[in-house]
Write a protein that holds these residues in place. Structure first.
Motif, short mmCIF file in Angstrom:
data_model
loop_
_atom_site.label_atom_id
_atom_site.label_comp_id
_atom_site.label_asym_id
_atom_site.label_seq_id
_atom_site.Cartn_x
_atom_site.Cartn_y
_atom_site.Cartn_z
N ASP B 105 0.83 -1.19 0.00
CA ASP B 105 0.00 0.00 0.00
C ASP B 105 0.87 1.25 0.00
N GLY B 106 0.42 2.25 -0.70
CA GLY B 106 1.07 3.55 -0.63
C GLY B 106 2.38 3.66 -1.37
N VAL B 107 2.54 2.88 -2.45
CA VAL B 107 3.76 3.00 -3.24
C VAL B 107 3.48 3.87 -4.46
N GLN B 108 4.37 4.83 -4.69
CA GLN B 108 4.23 5.65 -5.89
C GLN B 108 5.47 5.47 -6.74
N ILE B 109 5.27 5.23 -8.02
CA ILE B 109 6.39 4.98 -8.91
C ILE B 109 6.39 6.02 -10.02
N GLY B 110 7.59 6.62 -10.28
CA GLY B 110 7.73 7.55 -11.39
C GLY B 110 8.79 7.05 -12.35
N GLY B 111 8.79 7.58 -13.58
CA GLY B 111 9.76 7.14 -14.57
C GLY B 111 9.23 5.96 -15.36
N THR B 112 10.06 5.42 -16.23
CA THR B 112 9.61 4.31 -17.06
C THR B 112 10.57 3.14 -16.98
#
Lengths: 539, 298
Positions: B105-112
Motif C-alpha cells: 500500500d502507498g507505493v508511488q512509482i515515477g519514470g519508465t
C-alpha cells in the motif's frame, strides 16, 4: 533462597501443577459420569429385606449413607441407612424408600424374585403368582409361571410392536396425506371463490383416506383383542397386581442369572438406550431422537458456519485494507464470541423465527396459518442461531491460519503470473485448511453442548417425529427436535421422579460427551490427513 | 525432448502477441526504433541490445523516497548484479521489474521501465502477463507446500496447460535446467518441503523457469545457503544466462565478482556506478564504489 527463585524451578512446578490439576478434574468428571452412567444398565440383585416390625421389602439397593447425628456425644456408634428401589409406583405411591440398617432383621436374595420393566408406571418387583389367558389360569407359581411367561411374552411383544407400527407408519401416512389435502382445499379457497371440481375431487380423496383409516382401525381393534394374556404378580406388602403381557418391556430374575445372561441383558439395555424411543416422560427407554437431533443440528450448523466464517476471515485478512476500521471489526468479532448464548437465542427468536420464518409462512404457507410452519422454533432456526454463536470461533481460527502463511508463498505465486484469486484458491486455501478445521472442531464442540439458546429456538421435551423421515421432502427443517443437552436438563431437573431419573442423567451426559468426542475425532483425523498433504512447518 | 511443452507454451504466447497487435496494444515484441530511448552509456561501453531499459525511475513508500532518478540498461543474456549496503534500494529496484511492489500500500512509482521494448507500467498491460515474462527467485526459498512435481508445474498450470504429457515434459526440462532432476527424479511426488535448503532454492529456480520467462530476477538467492549449495546455484546461474537475462541482488561482493557480467552499485536509493563487473571491481571510477568494494564502509 534468592537463587532458588531465580532458577525458575518454582515456575516449572507451578505450571506443571496447574496442568496436573486440570487433568485430574477432567479425568474425575469423566470417571464419575462413566461409573454412574454405565453401571446403570447392569442388573443389580433384588434383595428381600425383613424389618424388625415384620414388614417385608423387595427391591434393589441403590445407595448407602451415614445418618447424620448432630449433637451426639463422642463415641456414639455410627448409624447407616440404605435407599431401596422398591418400584411398584402404582401400588406404593413411591419408587424409593429409605431403611435404617439397624432395623433390618434379615436380608436374602430370592432367586425367583422378578423384575419387570413396564411400558408405564416404572419397574415392578415381585413374585409370579399366576399367568392368565383371558379369565383362564394357564400356569401357577414361580416356576411354571416363569416358563409360561417365556412362552407367551415374545408373541405378545410382537403384537404390541405390530400395533405400534400400524399406528405410526400406516395411520401416520394417512394423517399426513389428509393434512396435505386439507391444506390444498384451504389454498384453493384462498385463491378464488370456488374451484368446485378440484375441491370435489379432493373431498373424494379425503373420503377414500377415511375409509382406509377405518380399515386400519378395525385391524387394530382386532389385534388388541387378540392380546389378552396377563400376569398376576404378588408384591411385597400383600399386594397383587395384574399386568397385561403387552405392557412388559422386559422381565428377568437378576438373582437367578449367570454372568453371561447378565452381560446379554446389559447389552440389550444399552442398545435400547441408544437406539430406542423414550418412555415415561423421558425417564426410561432410549434417547435416539435426542441423539439424532443433536447430531443433525451440529451438521446443519457446520454447513452454515464453515463457509460463512471462512469467507469472512478471507476478506478480513486477504482483501480488506488493514486499518483502524478493520481492527475494530476484528475486535468486535472476537467480542462476539463472549456474548452470552441466551442473547443469541433471543436474537434467533426475534430475527429468524418471527421475522424470516414469519415472512416465509406468509409467502409460501398462507393456507396453514394461523398455525405457523417456519414461524416457530425448528431445527433450521436453532442451527442458524448456533451458527451465529460459533462463527467468531471459525473466523478467528481461520484468520490466525492465514496470518501464519508466509508472505513469500503468496509472492512466489504472484511472481509466476498467478492472479490474486488463483493464489488464494491454489496456495492459500489448501495451506489454511487445517486451521479452518480446527475452528470448525471448536465450533462443533461448542454447539453440541449448548442448551440455553436452543430452548427458545426449537428444542422440545418430546418431539413427535424426527426431522428426517419417509415423507416428502424427507428432510423437515421446520420441525422441532430433541437435544441431548436439553434432555439432561429436562430429565434431571424437570422430572417428577428425580431419583428414578438420575441414572438417565448420567448416561445421557456420557452419550453427549461421546457425541462431541466422535465429532471432534472425525474432524481431527481429517485435519491430520490434510496436514500430511500440505505439510507446513509453521502451522 | 521439449517439443510438446515448447509448442504448448509457444502457442499461448503466439495467441497473446496476435491479440495484442490486433488491438494496437503492447505486443510482446521488439519496439519500433523511434520508441527506443537514447542509448545509455555504461562506463566506457555501450550496451547494444538492452533487454531492460530503466529511465528516471523513482519510488516512494508513502513519504519515504526509496529510489531516486535511476537510469540503466540491462543487457540481454547477461548477468547483472545489484550491490550496495542494506536499505539502499536494490531489492526494491529488482521488485520494480515485475511490479511486485504494487502489492504494498502507498507505493508511488515515477519514470519508465521497458522490458523488451514494452513499458511495464502501462495500464493496458496485464500484470500477470508481465510476471509470466519476468520470473523471480526469492531470498528465502519458498516452495509451495505441495509435491516437487506440483511446484514445477504450477506456473504452466496457471497458464492453462492441462495435458499431463506436456506438463511432464515441462517439469522434467525445468528440473534438468535447474540441475535438480538427477536428485529428485525418483521422488517427484513427495513434498517439496522434504528437500534440503539448497535443493529447495533450485526447485524455486526450476519453478520460475518452467514458464520460460525472458528475464529471471534473483533476490539474494544464496543468502540462506551454505557454501556448497551456493556454489551449485552460482554454477547454475552461469549456465542459465545463455537462455535468460538474469538480474540478481547480492550482498556478497565475491559472488557478484564471480557470477555477474555487469554490476550496479546503489547507495541510498541512487545509482552510484554501473559498469562491467571487471571494470567495477578492478578500476572503479567513483570513490564511494571503491570504498564499499574494499570494505571500508557498508
Amino acid at each position: 533462597m534468592k537463587r532458588f527463585w531465580k532458577s525458575g524451578d518454582p515456575f516449572i512446578w507451578l505450571s506443571g501443577g496447574a496442568l496436573a490439576l486440570s487433568l485430574v478434574m477432567v479425568a474425575g468428571l469423566v470417571v464419575l459420569v462413566m461409573m454412574n452412567g454405565l453401571g446403570f444398565f447392569w442388573p443389580s440383585p433384588i434383595a428381600r429385606l425383613t424389618l424388625a416390625d415384620g414388614k417385608e421389602l423387595v427391591g434393589q439397593v441403590v445407595q448407602r449413607e451415614k445418618i447424620p447425628q448432630p449433637g451426639a456425644p463422642q463415641g456414639t456408634p455410627e448409624r447407616y441407612r440404605i435407599q431401596v428401589r422398591v418400584g411398584n409406583r402404582d401400588l406404593y405411591g413411591a419408587d424409593f424408600v429409605w431403611v435404617e440398617e439397624a432395623n433390618i432383621v434379615r436380608r436374602d436374595f430370592p432367586p425367583d424374585a422378578l423384575l419387570i420393566e413396564r411400558r408405564e408406571w416404572g419397574n415392578l418387583y415381585g413374585f409370579i403368582k399366576e399367568v392368565r389367558d383371558g379369565e383362564r389360569v394357564v400356569a401357577q407359581g414361580s416356576g411354571d409361571g416363569w416358563n409360561a411367561l417365556q412362552t407367551y411374552l415374545p408373541g405378545e411383544t410382537e403384537t404390541f410392536n405390530e400395533i405400534r407400527r400400524i399406528e405410526k407408519r400406516e395411520i401416520g401416512a394417512i394423517n399426513h396425506a389428509q393434512e396435505k389435502i386439507r391444506l390444498e382445499i384451504k389454498k384453493l379457497g384462498l385463491r378464488g371463490p370456488d374451484g368446485s371440481p378440484e375441491v370435489a375431487r379432493l373431498q373424494q380423496e379425503l373420503e377414500t383416506l377415511a375409509a382406509r383409516y377405518r380399515e386400519h382401525a378395525a385391524s387394530l381393534a382386532e389385534l388388541r383383542q387378540s392380546s389378552r394374556r396377563s400376569l398376576v404378580v404378588s408384591a411385597a406388602g400383600d399386594k397383587e397386581k395384574e399386568l397385561p403381557l403387552a405392557q412388559i418391556v422386559r422381565a428377568y430374575r437378576p438373582d437367578a442369572m449367570g454372568l453371561l445372561a447378565k452381560s446379554r441383558l446389559y447389552l440389550s439395555r444399552l442398545w435400547e438406550f441408544v437406539a430406542g424411543e423414550p418412555r415415561e416422560s423421558n425417564t426410561e427407554g432410549g434417547v435416539l431422537p435426542a441423539l439424532f437431533g443433536t447430531v443433525m443440528m451440529v451438521i446443519i450448523m457446520s454447513l452454515f458456519v464453515a463457509p460463512l466464517g471462512v469467507l469472512a476471515a478471507f476478506y478480513l485478512r486477504e482483501y480488506a485494507k488493514q486499518g483502524p476500521f478493520v481492527s475494530a471489526v476484528r475486535i468486535a468479532v472476537n467480542n462476539l464470541a463472549g456474548v452470552p448464548s441466551i442473547v443469541f437465542g433471543v436474537f434467533g427468536v426475534g430475527f429468524f423465527i418471527y421475522l424470516i420464518g414469519g415472512s416465509i409462512d406468509r409467502l409460501f404457507y398462507p393456507e396453514a396459518l394461523p398455525t405457523p410452519t417456519f414461524g416457530t422454533g425448528g431445527i433450521l432456526w436453532a442451527s442458524l442461531t448456533l451458527a451465529l454463536l460459533t462463527v467468531p470461533v471459525v473466523i478467528v481460527a481461520t484468520e490466525e491460519g492465514l496470518a501464519a502463511i508466509p508472505g513469500g508463498m503468496r509472492e512466489a505465486s504472484l511472481a509466476l503470473g498467478a492472479t490474486k484469486f488463483e493464489t488464494t484458491w491454489r496456495i492459500v486455501l489448501p495451506s489454511v485448511m487445517p486451521s479452518i478445521l480446527t475452528g470448525l472442531i471448536l465450533a462443533m464442540a461448542r454447539a453440541a453442548g449448548e442448551v440455553a439458546p436452543l430452548m427458545i429456538t426449537g428444542v422440545v421435551k418430546l418431539a413427535p417425529a424426527l426431522p428426517i423421515d419417509g415423507f416428502w421432502p424427507f428432510v423437515h427443517l421446520e420441525r422441532k427436535f430433541m437435544h441431548l443437552g436439553f434432555h439432561i436438563y429436562d430429565v434431571g431437573f424437570q422430572s417428577p421422579n428425580v431419583d428414578a431419573a438420575r441414572p438417565m442423567v448420567y448416561t445421557t451426559a456420557l452419550l453427549l460427551l461421546l457425541v462431541v468426542l466422535v465429532l471432534n475425532l472425525t474432524a481431527i483425523l481429517l485435519r491430520s490427513r490434510l496436514r500430511k498433504k500440505y505439510t507446513l512447518s509453521i502451522i | 525432448m521439449v517439443t510438446r511443452a515448447e509448442a504448448a507454451l509457444a502457442e499461448r504466447r503466439g495467441d497473446l502477441s496476435i491479440k495484442g497487435s490486433e488491438n494496437g496494444q503492447k505486443a510482446l515484441a521488439p519496439a519500433p526504433s523511434d520508441l527506443r530511448m537514447q542509448d545509455q552509456t555504461v562506463g566506457a561501453t555501450t550496451i547494444m541490445e538492452p533487454m531492460i531499459e530503466i529511465r528516471k525511475l523513482s519510488l516512494k513508500y508513502g513519504e519515504k523516497l526509496a529510489l531516486q532518478d535511476i537510469s540503466l540498461d540491462i543487457p540481454k543474456h547477461q548477468v547483472t548484479a545489484f550491490i550496495g549496503p542494506s536499505g539502499c534500494g536494490k531489492s526494491t529496484l529488482l521488485r520494480c521489474l515485475n511490479r511486485l511492489n504494487d502489492l504494498i500500500d502507498g507505493v508511488q512509482i515515477g519514470g519508465t521501465i521497458r522490458i523488451g521494448g514494452i513499458d511495464i507500467n502501462d495500464l493496458d498491460l496485464e500484470i500477470t502477463e508481465l510476471r509470466k515474462r519476468v520470473g523471480m527467485v526469492f531470498q528465502k526459498s519458498n516452495p509451495f507446500p505441495k509435491t516437487i512435481y506440483e511446484n514445477a508445474a504450477y506456473g504452466p498450470r496457471i497458464q492453462g496447460i492441462q495435458s499431463r504429457a506436456a506438463l511432464d515434459e515441462i517439469v522434467e526440462k525445468s528440473l534438468r535446467q535447474a540441475a535438480l532432476w538427477d536428485e529428485v527424479h525418483d521422488r517427484l511426488h513427495e513434498s517439496a518441503l522434504s528437500l534440503s535448503g539448497g535443493q529447495q532454492q533450485r526447485l524455486c529456480i526450476a519453478r520460475a523457469i518452467a514458464v520460460e520467462p525472458d528475464v529471471l530476477l534473483m533476490d539474494e538467492p544464496c543468502s540462506a545457503l551454505d557454501p556448497i549449495a551456493t556454489a551449485k546455484i552460482e554454477e547454475l546461474i552461469a549456465k542459465l544466462k545463455k537462455q535468460y537475462t538474469i538480474v540478481m541482488v547480492t550482498h556478497n561482493m565475491q559472488q557478484a565478482a564471480r557470477v555477474s557480467d555487469y554490476t550496479a552499485f546503489l547507495y541510498l536509493g541512487t545509482l552510484v556506478e554501473y559498469d562491467l563487473t571487471k571494470q567495477i571491481f578492478v578500476n572503479p571510477s567513483k570513490k564511494q564504489t571503491e570504498d564499499y568494494i574494499t570494505g571500508r564502509f557498508g
